[in-house]
Design a protein around this motif. Structure first.
Motif, mmCIF file in Angstrom:
data_model
loop_
_atom_site.group_PDB
_atom_site.id
_atom_site.type_symbol
_atom_site.label_atom_id
_atom_site.label_comp_id
_atom_site.label_asym_id
_atom_site.label_seq_id
_atom_site.Cartn_x
_atom_site.Cartn_y
_atom_site.Cartn_z
ATOM 1 N N PRO A 359 0.843 -1.213 0.000
ATOM 2 C CA PRO A 359 0.000 0.000 0.000
ATOM 3 C C PRO A 359 0.865 1.244 0.000
ATOM 4 O O PRO A 359 1.917 1.289 0.632
ATOM 5 N N ARG A 360 0.409 2.267 -0.708
ATOM 6 C CA ARG A 360 1.187 3.494 -0.845
ATOM 7 C C ARG A 360 0.375 4.672 -0.320
ATOM 8 O O ARG A 360 -0.817 4.822 -0.618
ATOM 9 N N LYS A 361 1.025 5.514 0.437
ATOM 10 C CA LYS A 361 0.367 6.685 1.011
ATOM 11 C C LYS A 361 -0.171 7.600 -0.078
ATOM 12 O O LYS A 361 -1.279 8.125 0.017
ATOM 13 N N THR A 362 0.621 7.800 -1.130
ATOM 14 C CA THR A 362 0.211 8.717 -2.187
ATOM 15 C C THR A 362 -0.976 8.201 -2.984
ATOM 16 O O THR A 362 -1.622 8.960 -3.699
ATOM 17 N N LEU A 363 -1.276 6.901 -2.876
ATOM 18 C CA LEU A 363 -2.438 6.301 -3.555
ATOM 19 C C LEU A 363 -3.595 6.097 -2.591
ATOM 20 O O LEU A 363 -4.464 5.266 -2.849
ATOM 21 N N ASP A 364 -3.602 6.823 -1.504
ATOM 22 C CA ASP A 364 -4.632 6.677 -0.466
ATOM 23 C C ASP A 364 -4.639 5.249 0.062
ATOM 24 O O ASP A 364 -5.685 4.648 0.296
ATOM 25 N N TRP A 365 -3.420 4.696 0.206
ATOM 26 C CA TRP A 365 -3.164 3.388 0.788
ATOM 27 C C TRP A 365 -3.709 2.241 -0.057
ATOM 28 O O TRP A 365 -3.929 1.142 0.444
ATOM 29 N N GLU A 366 -3.905 2.492 -1.320
ATOM 30 C CA GLU A 366 -4.088 1.389 -2.266
ATOM 31 C C GLU A 366 -2.719 0.931 -2.764
ATOM 32 O O GLU A 366 -1.727 1.643 -2.611
ATOM 33 N N THR A 367 -2.649 -0.224 -3.371
ATOM 34 C CA THR A 367 -1.394 -0.695 -3.928
ATOM 35 C C THR A 367 -1.305 -0.269 -5.392
ATOM 36 O O THR A 367 -2.340 -0.060 -6.056
ATOM 37 N N PRO A 368 -0.088 -0.134 -5.950
ATOM 38 C CA PRO A 368 0.029 0.174 -7.384
ATOM 39 C C PRO A 368 -0.666 -0.857 -8.261
ATOM 40 O O PRO A 368 -1.251 -0.506 -9.293
ATOM 41 N N ALA A 369 -0.609 -2.129 -7.865
ATOM 42 C CA ALA A 369 -1.271 -3.158 -8.666
ATOM 43 C C ALA A 369 -2.784 -2.954 -8.677
ATOM 44 O O ALA A 369 -3.435 -3.122 -9.721
ATOM 45 N N GLU A 370 -3.350 -2.607 -7.521
ATOM 46 C CA GLU A 370 -4.797 -2.357 -7.459
ATOM 47 C C GLU A 370 -5.178 -1.164 -8.321
ATOM 48 O O GLU A 370 -6.175 -1.195 -9.056
ATOM 49 N N ARG A 371 -4.392 -0.096 -8.247
ATOM 50 C CA ARG A 371 -4.704 1.101 -9.027
ATOM 51 C C ARG A 371 -4.577 0.837 -10.528
ATOM 52 O O ARG A 371 -5.416 1.293 -11.317
ATOM 53 N N LEU A 372 -3.545 0.082 -10.922
ATOM 54 C CA LEU A 372 -3.389 -0.241 -12.337
ATOM 55 C C LEU A 372 -4.509 -1.161 -12.818
ATOM 56 O O LEU A 372 -5.007 -1.010 -13.943
ATOM 57 N N HIS A 373 -4.918 -2.101 -11.973
ATOM 58 C CA HIS A 373 -6.014 -2.993 -12.351
ATOM 59 C C HIS A 373 -7.293 -2.210 -12.601
ATOM 60 O O HIS A 373 -8.041 -2.508 -13.554
ATOM 61 N N LYS A 374 -7.566 -1.185 -11.807
ATOM 62 C CA LYS A 374 -8.746 -0.352 -12.021
ATOM 63 C C LYS A 374 -8.673 0.355 -13.372
ATOM 64 O O LYS A 374 -9.665 0.459 -14.092
ATOM 65 N N LEU A 375 -7.468 0.844 -13.711
ATOM 66 C CA LEU A 375 -7.323 1.549 -14.984
ATOM 67 C C LEU A 375 -7.520 0.586 -16.159
ATOM 68 O O LEU A 375 -8.179 0.935 -17.154
ATOM 69 N N LEU A 376 -6.951 -0.608 -16.046
ATOM 70 C CA LEU A 376 -7.100 -1.573 -17.126
ATOM 71 C C LEU A 376 -8.538 -2.042 -17.258
ATOM 72 O O LEU A 376 -9.022 -2.313 -18.359
ATOM 73 N N ALA A 377 -9.259 -2.131 -16.122
ATOM 74 C CA ALA A 377 -10.643 -2.582 -16.166
ATOM 75 C C ALA A 377 -11.558 -1.555 -16.828
ATOM 76 O O ALA A 377 -12.586 -1.901 -17.410
ATOM 77 N N THR A 378 -11.193 -0.272 -16.750
ATOM 78 C CA THR A 378 -12.022 0.776 -17.337
ATOM 79 C C THR A 378 -11.561 1.151 -18.728
ATOM 80 O O THR A 378 -12.148 2.053 -19.320
#
Length: 378
Positions: A359-378
């Protein structure tokens, strides 16, 4: 006065006075009482960071008079938060749920809490201790751990700590709440704290036909659009080995590039082309690099991948802040002074996966993998 005269003046019998003066041992239902301290206790008059008994008596009197917290604080020369914390910590809760502030009971509570050293919050809670220790072993930072605790144990404040509490459990001598060797899992690997030092200024290197970062599209600066990457090398001793790092600016997703044939301009170009071609088209928008000579063949890279390369200003690492921060994290896995050519592509992939799962603070404690998965899903 004589003893008998003193007893008459106070209004007690001489037998009671003897018990007061000499104390009394426990007998049956009779409790033991210590003797009266013959030396008068005088409080110092110099300023103190702690509230004294006289201050607490003043607080109790003014509360009886319905004075406000701010008025009491102004009269004592203290912060209003100091007075409110004192009342909240040391008040006496009655049977009916109401409370009263009793100054002498408050003084006893404060004296009982003051002795040092005392066991910290981590040492008092085995579940909290084990959670922190296991995640430090996974190379999570203390700040990542404290936010993970708040998300997992939302309604259990006894499982919430600040990152400074974790650092003190590691660094402060006498605590002993976390294993000392876990400091090796921290970003710096230091066993003691050290002040920051200014980094040495880098020399400008000539790379032909550079397009400067000032010409980079504005969409890359605000990180709203994915597909803009930052890149750099982490090098081994005497610059004989290296690993290329690519960090996506929007999601902080990391890709590690294996450089088995050295880090010449041609070798870096070919390895980057192979890696970038694995990305979907909407994640290939731009690449920002420093002015290192390893990117002298940037024109050939742009032709092969259709990804423009922008170069930072000299001695301006903050223009690639995400990549610089990630390179610092990678030094936990690839310490300075070690040969980087010994690491296989499979190991590089495993390291990148582990970092992308934090988890990353700058991503509001989401992980980079989670954030990238959201982008790929949309």
């Amino acid at each position: 006065m004589s003893f008998a005269e003193a007893a008459r003046t106070v209004g007690i019998s001489t037998r009671t006075g003897e018990r007061w003066r000499n104390g009394r041992g426990a007998s049956g239902r009779i409790k033991a009482y210590p003797p009266i301290n013959e030396a008068p206790v005088t409080e110092p008059t110099d300023p103190s960071r702690y509230l004294r008994e006289a201050d607490r008596v003043h607080i109790a009197d003014r509360l009886q008079e319905k004075a406000t917290i701010r008025a009491i604080a102004a009269e004592l020369g203290r912060s209003p938060s100091t007075i409110s914390r004192e009342i909240r910590r040391n008040r006496t809760v009655l049977a009916n749920g109401r409370w009263r502030y009793r100054p002498f009971a408050a003084q006893r509570r404060a004296d009982a809490r003051r002795p040092r050293p005392k066991t910290g919050k981590i040492g008092q809670n085995p579940e909290l201790h084990d959670f922190i220790q296991s995640h430090l072993a996974l190379r999570w930072s203390p700040e990542q751990i404290c936010h993970a605790l708040r998300r997992r144990f939302t309604h259990r404040p006894e499982m919430h700590v600040t990152h400074e509490t974790i650092y003190q459990a590691l660094y402060v001598q006498g605590r002993g709440e976390l294993r000392r060797e876990l400091t090796q899992a921290l970003r710096t690997g230091r066993a003691i704290r050290r002040p920051r030092r200014l980094a040495d200024r880098r020399r400008s290197r000539a790379v032909k036909n550079m397009v400067m970062i000032s010409e980079r599209p504005a969409e890359a600066a605000d990180r709203a659009v994915p597909g803009h990457w930052e890149g750099d090398l982490i090098v081994g001793p005497s610059s004989r080995s290296a690993i290329a790092t690519l960090v996506e600016r929007s999601t902080r997703y990391l890709m590690l590039v294996h450089l088995p044939d050295g880090h010449s301009a041609a070798a870096v170009r070919d390895a980057l082309i192979t890696t970038v071609k694995t990305l979907p088209p909407h994640l290939k928008r731009s690449l920002t690099w420093d002015q290192g000579t390893e990117m002298a063949a940037h024109h050939g890279f742009s032709i092969a991948t259709n990804v423009p390369v922008y170069f930072c200003d000299p001695a301006s690492p903050w223009q690639r802040g995400s990549n610089e921060n990630t390179n610092g994290l990678l030094r936990q896995y690839f310490p300075k002074g070690t040969d980087l050519s010994t690491h296989t592509p499979e190991h590089l992939h495993a390291v990148a996966t582990e970092l992308n799962s934090r988890p990353r603070k700058t991503l509001d404690w989401e992980t980079p993998a989670e954030r990238l998965h959201k982008l790929l899903a949309t």
